[in-house]
Design a protein around this motif. Structure first.
Motif, mmCIF file in Angstrom:
data_model
loop_
_atom_site.group_PDB
_atom_site.id
_atom_site.type_symbol
_atom_site.label_atom_id
_atom_site.label_comp_id
_atom_site.label_asym_id
_atom_site.label_seq_id
_atom_site.Cartn_x
_atom_site.Cartn_y
_atom_site.Cartn_z
ATOM 1 N N ALA A 63 0.894 -1.244 -0.087
ATOM 2 C CA ALA A 63 -0.126 0.035 0.065
ATOM 3 C C ALA A 63 0.829 1.112 0.059
ATOM 4 O O ALA A 63 0.473 2.238 0.442
ATOM 5 C CB ALA A 63 -0.672 -0.106 1.117
ATOM 6 N N GLN A 64 2.007 1.363 -0.669
ATOM 7 C CA GLN A 64 2.880 2.312 -0.808
ATOM 8 C C GLN A 64 2.671 3.543 -1.998
ATOM 9 O O GLN A 64 2.964 4.518 -1.924
ATOM 10 C CB GLN A 64 4.242 1.977 -0.969
ATOM 11 N N ILE A 65 1.763 2.931 -3.004
ATOM 12 C CA ILE A 65 1.338 3.842 -4.075
ATOM 13 C C ILE A 65 -0.238 3.697 -4.129
ATOM 14 O O ILE A 65 -0.696 2.710 -4.146
ATOM 15 C CB ILE A 65 1.884 3.004 -5.181
ATOM 16 N N ALA A 66 -0.912 4.661 -4.279
ATOM 17 C CA ALA A 66 -2.143 4.866 -4.560
ATOM 18 C C ALA A 66 -2.273 4.925 -6.139
ATOM 19 O O ALA A 66 -2.035 5.985 -6.802
ATOM 20 C CB ALA A 66 -2.877 6.368 -4.063
ATOM 21 N N HIS A 67 -3.158 3.901 -6.670
ATOM 22 C CA HIS A 67 -3.239 3.901 -7.940
ATOM 23 C C HIS A 67 -4.766 4.371 -8.419
ATOM 24 O O HIS A 67 -5.696 3.966 -7.654
ATOM 25 C CB HIS A 67 -3.575 2.377 -8.524
ATOM 26 N N ARG A 68 -4.729 5.638 -8.811
ATOM 27 C CA ARG A 68 -6.006 6.558 -9.006
ATOM 28 C C ARG A 68 -6.580 6.172 -10.410
ATOM 29 O O ARG A 68 -5.995 5.835 -11.407
ATOM 30 C CB ARG A 68 -5.598 8.026 -9.098
ATOM 31 N N PHE A 69 -7.745 6.254 -10.643
ATOM 32 C CA PHE A 69 -8.720 5.822 -11.526
ATOM 33 C C PHE A 69 -10.106 6.674 -11.621
ATOM 34 O O PHE A 69 -10.465 7.056 -10.487
ATOM 35 C CB PHE A 69 -9.214 4.298 -11.444
ATOM 36 N N CYS A 70 -10.644 6.761 -12.601
ATOM 37 C CA CYS A 70 -11.891 7.354 -12.960
ATOM 38 C C CYS A 70 -13.175 6.493 -12.598
ATOM 39 O O CYS A 70 -13.183 5.245 -12.988
ATOM 40 C CB CYS A 70 -12.158 8.029 -14.265
ATOM 41 N N ARG A 71 -14.061 6.647 -11.677
ATOM 42 C CA ARG A 71 -14.864 5.848 -11.240
ATOM 43 C C ARG A 71 -16.193 5.636 -12.206
ATOM 44 O O ARG A 71 -16.928 4.760 -12.328
ATOM 45 C CB ARG A 71 -15.746 6.278 -9.834
ATOM 46 N N THR A 72 -16.190 6.650 -13.324
ATOM 47 C CA THR A 72 -16.926 6.477 -14.355
ATOM 48 C C THR A 72 -16.555 5.731 -15.562
ATOM 49 O O THR A 72 -17.193 4.758 -16.084
ATOM 50 C CB THR A 72 -17.519 7.755 -14.847
ATOM 51 N N CYS A 73 -15.249 5.966 -16.152
ATOM 52 C CA CYS A 73 -14.727 5.233 -17.187
ATOM 53 C C CYS A 73 -13.877 4.048 -17.065
ATOM 54 O O CYS A 73 -13.453 3.401 -17.610
ATOM 55 C CB CYS A 73 -14.204 6.355 -18.174
ATOM 56 N N GLY A 74 -13.246 4.178 -15.757
ATOM 57 C CA GLY A 74 -12.172 3.111 -15.304
ATOM 58 C C GLY A 74 -10.809 3.533 -15.745
ATOM 59 O O GLY A 74 -10.051 2.682 -15.325
#
Length: 115
Positions: A63-74
């Motif tokens: 859990a050292q990196i937060a992978h960010r993503f769009c909740r709408t398109c993924g």
């Protein structure tokens, strides 16, 4: 140089300042599946322009990196160190940047599975 980028639907949009000298293709379990080409920049060079409730966060392993993503398109436009402080890094998926000739950028292989 100032680059603009976003997820596929545009609900998560950002700007990042810097020069792309090369990118990393990581073979860890998530990066390999995403097909991301990652450009590491100091975190303060990344500015979110739009995100609202659409910016999701996923961590795994240590859990050292937060992978960010769009909740709408993924789409996964970037990741970031979860620690606080001046040495934080953002990892921009250059596939999500506008007007970048990806074929002209040197790609370095990183063995994330062994890290």
């Amino acid at each position: 140089m100032l680059y603009k980028g976003s997820c596929h639907c545009g609900k998560v949009a950002f700007e990042v300042k810097g020069e792309i000298g090369g990118v990393v293709r990581c073979n860890c379990s998530i990066c390999a599946r995403k097909g991301a080409l990652l450009w590491a920049v100091p975190h303060e060079k990344l500015s979110l322009v739009a995100w609202g409730d659409d910016l999701g966060r996923y961590t795994f392993g240590k859990a050292q990196i937060a992978h960010r993503f769009c909740r709408t398109c993924g789409m996964h436009p970037f990741a970031e160190d979860v620690g606080e402080g001046w040495a934080r890094t953002a990892y921009i998926n250059i596939n999500c940047l506008d007007d970048v000739d990806i074929a002209s950028i040197e790609v370095f292989e990183f063995d994330g599975r062994a890290a």
